[in-house]
Every structure is written in C-alpha cells, then in structure tokens.
Design a protein around this motif. Sequence first.
Motif, mmCIF file in Angstrom:
data_model
loop_
_atom_site.group_PDB
_atom_site.id
_atom_site.type_symbol
_atom_site.label_atom_id
_atom_site.label_comp_id
_atom_site.label_asym_id
_atom_site.label_seq_id
_atom_site.Cartn_x
_atom_site.Cartn_y
_atom_site.Cartn_z
ATOM 1 N N SER A 152 -4.656 5.760 3.508
ATOM 2 C CA SER A 152 -3.671 5.683 4.530
ATOM 3 C C SER A 152 -4.179 5.155 5.896
ATOM 4 O O SER A 152 -3.645 4.699 6.600
ATOM 5 C CB SER A 152 -2.949 6.990 4.798
ATOM 6 O OG SER A 152 -3.988 8.007 5.183
ATOM 7 N N ASN A 188 -9.159 -6.725 -5.125
ATOM 8 C CA ASN A 188 -8.213 -6.001 -5.873
ATOM 9 C C ASN A 188 -8.871 -5.559 -7.206
ATOM 10 O O ASN A 188 -8.865 -6.471 -7.898
ATOM 11 C CB ASN A 188 -6.916 -6.423 -5.827
ATOM 12 C CG ASN A 188 -5.717 -5.367 -6.326
ATOM 13 O OD1 ASN A 188 -6.119 -4.940 -7.220
ATOM 14 N ND2 ASN A 188 -4.729 -5.290 -5.536
ATOM 15 N N GLY A 202 -6.090 2.402 6.027
ATOM 16 C CA GLY A 202 -6.055 1.085 5.965
ATOM 17 C C GLY A 202 -7.572 0.344 5.525
ATOM 18 O O GLY A 202 -7.624 -0.794 5.357
ATOM 19 N N CYS A 262 -9.579 -2.866 -2.809
ATOM 20 C CA CYS A 262 -8.448 -1.842 -2.992
ATOM 21 C C CYS A 262 -8.304 -1.862 -4.480
ATOM 22 O O CYS A 262 -8.597 -2.337 -5.482
ATOM 23 C CB CYS A 262 -7.083 -2.570 -2.872
ATOM 24 S SG CYS A 262 -5.625 -2.113 -2.869
ATOM 25 N N ARG A 302 0.924 -1.294 0.000
ATOM 26 C CA ARG A 302 -0.117 -0.001 0.219
ATOM 27 C C ARG A 302 0.823 1.231 0.051
ATOM 28 O O ARG A 302 1.881 1.159 0.437
ATOM 29 C CB ARG A 302 -0.950 0.103 1.217
ATOM 30 C CG ARG A 302 -1.772 -1.054 1.290
ATOM 31 C CD ARG A 302 -2.987 -1.176 0.226
ATOM 32 N NE ARG A 302 -3.977 -2.104 0.365
ATOM 33 C CZ ARG A 302 -3.675 -3.308 -0.202
ATOM 34 N NH1 ARG A 302 -2.787 -3.675 -0.896
ATOM 35 N NH2 ARG A 302 -4.779 -4.195 -0.062
ATOM 36 N N TRP A 303 0.450 2.355 -0.277
ATOM 37 C CA TRP A 303 1.010 3.669 -0.106
ATOM 38 C C TRP A 303 1.637 3.938 1.174
ATOM 39 O O TRP A 303 2.621 4.579 1.153
ATOM 40 C CB TRP A 303 0.256 4.760 -0.719
ATOM 41 C CG TRP A 303 0.489 6.045 -0.900
ATOM 42 C CD1 TRP A 303 1.626 6.452 -1.802
ATOM 43 C CD2 TRP A 303 0.295 7.113 0.072
ATOM 44 N NE1 TRP A 303 1.831 7.859 -1.643
ATOM 45 C CE2 TRP A 303 1.157 8.139 -0.550
ATOM 46 C CE3 TRP A 303 -0.362 7.330 1.257
ATOM 47 C CZ2 TRP A 303 1.398 9.616 0.255
ATOM 48 C CZ3 TRP A 303 -0.402 8.687 1.810
ATOM 49 C CH2 TRP A 303 0.538 9.475 1.327
ATOM 50 N N GLY A 313 -4.847 1.678 -3.502
ATOM 51 C CA GLY A 313 -3.953 1.256 -2.390
ATOM 52 C C GLY A 313 -3.604 2.528 -1.876
ATOM 53 O O GLY A 313 -2.424 2.786 -0.906
ATOM 54 N N HIS A 314 -4.249 3.828 -1.742
ATOM 55 C CA HIS A 314 -3.957 5.046 -1.474
ATOM 56 C C HIS A 314 -4.462 5.312 0.061
ATOM 57 O O HIS A 314 -4.165 6.367 0.508
ATOM 58 C CB HIS A 314 -4.035 6.239 -2.212
ATOM 59 C CG HIS A 314 -2.960 6.116 -3.672
ATOM 60 N ND1 HIS A 314 -3.469 5.506 -4.831
ATOM 61 C CD2 HIS A 314 -1.675 6.470 -3.819
ATOM 62 C CE1 HIS A 314 -2.689 5.436 -5.451
ATOM 63 N NE2 HIS A 314 -1.758 5.912 -5.054
ATOM 64 N N SER A 369 -8.380 -0.049 2.523
ATOM 65 C CA SER A 369 -8.207 -0.998 1.438
ATOM 66 C C SER A 369 -7.516 -2.211 1.615
ATOM 67 O O SER A 369 -6.957 -2.975 0.806
ATOM 68 C CB SER A 369 -7.518 -0.289 0.312
ATOM 69 O OG SER A 369 -6.175 0.149 0.675
ATOM 70 N N SER A 370 -7.534 -2.662 2.983
ATOM 71 C CA SER A 370 -6.770 -3.784 3.574
ATOM 72 C C SER A 370 -7.520 -4.506 4.436
ATOM 73 O O SER A 370 -8.427 -3.974 5.125
ATOM 74 C CB SER A 370 -5.513 -3.480 4.300
ATOM 75 O OG SER A 370 -4.540 -2.950 3.509
ATOM 76 N N ALA A 421 -1.009 0.964 6.416
ATOM 77 C CA ALA A 421 -2.136 0.527 6.040
ATOM 78 C C ALA A 421 -1.975 -1.138 5.316
ATOM 79 O O ALA A 421 -2.885 -1.513 5.030
ATOM 80 C CB ALA A 421 -2.714 1.274 4.782
ATOM 81 N N ILE A 422 -0.805 -1.514 5.618
ATOM 82 C CA ILE A 422 -0.342 -2.936 5.139
ATOM 83 C C ILE A 422 -1.018 -3.766 6.221
ATOM 84 O O ILE A 422 -0.828 -3.754 7.304
ATOM 85 C CB ILE A 422 0.953 -2.964 4.826
ATOM 86 C CG1 ILE A 422 1.315 -2.308 3.727
ATOM 87 C CG2 ILE A 422 1.088 -4.629 4.475
ATOM 88 C CD1 ILE A 422 2.775 -2.083 3.438
#
Length: 79
Positions: free
Chosen positions: A57, A70, A59, A51, A13-14, A54-55, A61-62, A18-19
């Motif tokens: 911050s 995705n 999280g 996702c 991720r960006w 992936g921007h 999108s995770s 957020a990973i």
Amino acid sequence: MEGDEGYEKSLVRWADNAIKKAGIVVQATCLDDIVKTVKFANENHLDFAVCCGGHASSGSSSSEGGVVLNVRKLNKVRG
C-alpha cells in the motif's frame, strides 16, 4: 509501455493510492528477463520497482515514469 496491450492492467495494485504510471512495465517470464531489466534500469539511471503481488500500500511496487519489473508470471518452482 503506455498504449500497449496489458499496460493498464499491469498498473493495478491492491491499494488505489499505490498506483503509479510506469514508463515501462516488463512482464518477466525467466531469469534472463530479470537480469536484462535490472541492467537496463541501472545503466539508464531510471527509477526501478519490483511488483509481485501488488499488495504494497506504500506504492513501493510501482514507479512514476520509471521501470517496473513484474514477476507475477514467475510462480512455479522447478528442481
């Protein structure tokens, strides 16, 4: 799934904070992939995230242990 080719790359991720380690990452290539993934996550009461770039911050999108849909490969418009 973890150990599959491309899994680790799909978690990037960006923002590092957020990973999260998803249980399943679906690389959608068509509408049917999206429908089946949403239905599977819903029927199995799994945490679900989408996702695209992936921007996020935050999280959002995770998912830790859940399903990540995705949609990065869906980047064309057809008329």
